[in-house]
Design an enzyme around this catalytic site. Structure first.
Site, PDB file in Angstrom:
ATOM      1  N   HIS A 115      -1.582  -5.400  11.254  1.00 57.77           N
ATOM      2  CA  HIS A 115      -0.961  -5.006   9.985  1.00 57.77           C
ATOM      3  C   HIS A 115      -1.501  -3.646   9.524  1.00 57.77           C
ATOM      4  CE1 HIS A 115       0.551  -5.760   5.794  1.00 57.77           C
ATOM      5  NE2 HIS A 115      -0.484  -4.972   5.504  1.00 57.77           N
ATOM      6  N   GLU A 116      -2.818  -3.498   9.513  1.00 56.02           N
ATOM      7  CA  GLU A 116      -3.408  -2.239   9.031  1.00 56.02           C
ATOM      8  C   GLU A 116      -3.025  -1.061   9.921  1.00 56.02           C
ATOM      9  OE1 GLU A 116      -4.602  -2.095   6.137  1.00 56.02           O
ATOM     10  OE2 GLU A 116      -4.571  -4.274   5.893  1.00 56.02           O
ATOM     11  N   HIS A 156       0.104   0.455   8.896  1.00 59.41           N
ATOM     12  CA  HIS A 156      -0.086   1.471   7.849  1.00 59.41           C
ATOM     13  C   HIS A 156      -0.562   2.787   8.466  1.00 59.41           C
ATOM     14  CE1 HIS A 156       0.699  -1.242   4.629  1.00 59.41           C
ATOM     15  NE2 HIS A 156      -0.423  -1.938   4.730  1.00 59.41           N
ATOM     16  N   HIS A 184       4.320  -1.514   2.979  1.00 60.82           N
ATOM     17  CA  HIS A 184       4.564  -2.952   2.971  1.00 60.82           C
ATOM     18  C   HIS A 184       6.054  -3.272   2.998  1.00 60.82           C
ATOM     19  CE1 HIS A 184       0.359  -3.994   1.268  1.00 60.82           C
ATOM     20  NE2 HIS A 184       0.398  -4.110   2.587  1.00 60.82           N
TER      21      HIS A 184
END
EC number: 3.4.24.24
Length: 660
Positions: free
Chosen positions: A403-404, A407, A413
């Site tokens: 997930h990170e 980014h 998101h």
């Protein structure tokens, strides 16, 4: 003192396992009063939580986030998560705010940082600066490598690790304020954050080391020595007729912690020693040498690991008796019964321990109003008041990192609850990147050339989050649980209080019942005990609220179903006689919830007992106080009057239940 580094090689003599037998006994205790634990962080009020949450993730300034601004911002947050847009701090909104999540702000379906920053090259480097003590370095390295591969599999991006110098993406662990101006918040809450692509801190990814980092299913403990060196502990494991959910020194006279690497130690005899400072240290400059107690540091003698002299909270020790003279040290392992939070700096549990005059030989929630499991880190809490939270399932470092790194590639998101880039953490055992994630990342970088050349893995479409009013969905199960109606489809649920109102969702099943498989066959609530029962394949699960009952899942045969029944179609508890009916194919069984066994004379044919009800049902539900039962198959349902068993309505699920 230098930063946390990879563990050194383990040294020290092999000590044979000397089983002494179980000597501990648990004293039964009356319910304990709720007390305030020293060092415990007081929970925020709903209003305090909301103001902080909306300030952090939705830009509502703390100093001017008054009731009017708060209401408007709340509606934005509720819309993002698919909640009813009331602008009020209702229970569903507060529950969502309290869930563990990423520290980056929220936006909408796959989206990008302002000005859509992206890497202007496809060869991206990363460097792991520090490690968490919760996992061995090899497991951390592998988790990060797999997390990067999630994105390289669907784009031209290629990631390579460097060990020195400045990488595009610098990865580290930290606690609270850790040098970037965006502090973490202790255990749970914010798990990690990452910066958008760019120079300087661009792409850097930070992970909160107050969390318990695992692979999502509890502590990952690699043993040393014994006869299973390098293998992993199996939790729980059976020893002398008792199950152990963490490393133990039971059966040993030297205090060393050990575990079995198979479930049944008595049968298999496979074991190893768990990480412990008396066996080895990691990092530092002592090449894995064990702690030497007592050791001297700045003129003071220490009998255990300490955080003195450090600002990052990591526990360390001297590996000679005089650190001031020799400057030899290492970091203390924290994977064997180490506590989280509390006031013991990660020290391990001590069993048995005394609390309010009663002895406990395992973790307990006694004395707490939040139900969290804790233990004392000395033999007597009443005297020493030293404690910490017991390890739980922890957070999957792989999933949070994937997930990170999204980014770090330029994605913000997503509002899609099935997307990896959704802000709330949910453990997924068999992870697949969703179509929403793939569409977002490929809009920035394009598709992987390996797929076009036929040299990469065969492309498969990622899962798509269903839309109940735009698709013809056949639900896996429908049930009324704690007064709400839940609709289940694959790994998603929708929930509503009243039929005809459009259900809230989709939400992830794992958010409520994390141990369930990605697809269930049937579900019902046993109203006598308010427990939810789920069926999948030839097993079933029983939950009290969101807590899985001990010993589950169990095979269908333990419920009284014959071995040839490998799955059930539907189940419900009938208000007419308080019995539970289980349907499979053209047959059904009746289960007595009070006696915990099947009633005699079953199975029977559905066609012989139920008026106009078809075989191979999808779901059945009896709404509390309604006097009717509802049988679902395909896109339609039948409504039966409970007393007469007459069919009183044949209708569309979409129009009558989903508000479409």
């Amino acid at each position: 003192m230098e930063a946390l580094m990879a563990r050194g090689a383990l040294t020290g003599p092999l000590r044979a396992l000397c089983l002494l037998g179980c000597l501990l006994s648990h004293a039964a205790a009356a319910p304990s009063p709720i007390i305030k634990f020293p060092g415990d962080v007081a929970p925020k009020t709903d209003k305090e939580l909301a103001v902080q949450y909306l300030n952090t993730f939705y830009g509502c300034p703390k100093e001017s986030c008054n009731l009017f601004v708060l209401k408007d911002t709340l509606k934005k947050m509720q819309k993002f998560f698919g909640l009813p847009q009331t602008g009020d701090l209702d229970q569903n909104t507060i529950e969502t705010m309290r869930k563990p999540r990423c520290g980056n702000p929220d936006v909408a379906n796959y989206n990008f940082f302002p000005r859509k920053p992206k890497w202007d090259k496809n060869q991206i480097t990363y460097r792991i600066i520090g490690y968490t003590p919760d996992l061995d370095p090899e497991t951390v390295d592998d988790a990060f490598a797999r997390a990067f591969q999630v994105w390289s599999d669907v784009t031209p991006l290629r990631f390579s690790r460097i060990h020195d110098g400045e990488a595009d993406i610098m990865i580290n662990f930290g606690r609270w304020e850790h040098g970037d101006g965006y502090p973490f918040d202790g255990k749970d809450g914010l798990l990690a954050h990452a910066f958008a692509p760019g120079t300087g801190v661009g792409g850097d990814s930070h992970f909160d080391d107050d969390e318990l980092w695992t692979l999502g299913e509890g502590q990952v403990v690699r043993v040393k020595y014994g006869n299973a060196d390098g293998e992993y502990c199996k939790f729980p494991f059976l020893f002398n007729g008792k199950e152990y959910n963490s490393c133990t020194d039971t059966g040993r006279s030297d205090g060393f912690l050990w575990c079995s690497t198979t479930y049944n130690f008595e049968k298999d005899g496979k074991y190893g020693f768990c990480p412990h400072e008396a066996l080895f240290t990691m990092g530092g400059n002592a090449e894995g040498q064990p702690c030497k107690f007592p050791f001297r540091f700045q003129g003071t003698s220490y009998d255990s690991c300490t955080t003195e002299g450090r600002t990052d909270g990591y526990r360390w020790c001297g590996t000679t008796e005089d650190y001031d003279r020799d400057k030899k040290y290492g970091f203390c392992p924290e994977t064997a019964m180490s506590t989280v939070g509390g006031n013991s700096e990660g020290a391990p549990c001590v069993f048995p321990f005394t609390f309010l005059g009663n002895k406990y030989e395992s973790c307990t929630s006694a004395g707490r109003s939040d139900g969290k499991m804790w233990c004392a880190t000395t033999a007597n809490y009443d005297d020493d008041r030293k404690w910490g939270f017991c390890p739980d399932q922890g957070y999957s470092l792989f999933l949070v990192a994937a997930h990170e790194f999204g980014h770090a590639m330029g994605l913000e998101h997503s509002q899609d609850p099935g997307a990896l880039m959704a802000p709330i953490y949910t453990y997924t055992k068999n992870f697949r990147l969703s179509q929403d994630d793939i569409k977002g990342i490929q809009e920035l970088y394009g598709a992987s050339p390996d797929i076009d050349l036929g040299t990469g893995p065969t492309p498969t479409l990622g899962p798509v989050t269903p839309e109940i009013c735009k698709q013809d969905i056949v639900f896996d199960g429908i049930a009324q649980i704690r007064g709400e109606i839940f609709f289940f489809k694959d790994r998603f649920i929708w929930r509503t209080v009243t039929p005809r109102d459009k259900p809230m969702g989709p939400l992830l099943v794992a958010t409520f019942w994390p141990e369930l498989p990605e697809k269930i066959d049937a579900v019902y609530e046993a109203p006598q005990e308010e427990k939810a029962v789920f069926f999948a394949g030839n097993e079933y699960w029983i939950y009290s609220a969101s807590t899985l009952e001990r010993g589950y899942p169990k095979p269908l045969t333990s419920l009284g179903l014959p071995p040839d029944v490998q799955r059930v179609d539907a189940a419900f508890n009938w208000s007419k006689n308080k019995k539970t009916y289980i349907f499979a194919g053209d047959k059904f069984w009746r289960y007595n919830e009070v006696k915990k066994k099947m009633d005699p004379g079953f199975p029977k044919l559905i066609a012989d007992a139920w008026n106009a009800i078809p075989d191979n049902l999808d779901a059945v539900v009896d709404l509390q106080g309604g006097g009717h039962s509802y049988f679902f198959k395909g896109a339609y349902y039948l409504k039966l009057e409970n007393q007469s068993l007459k069919s009183v309505k044949f209708g569309s699920i979409k129009s009558d239940w989903l508000g479409c």
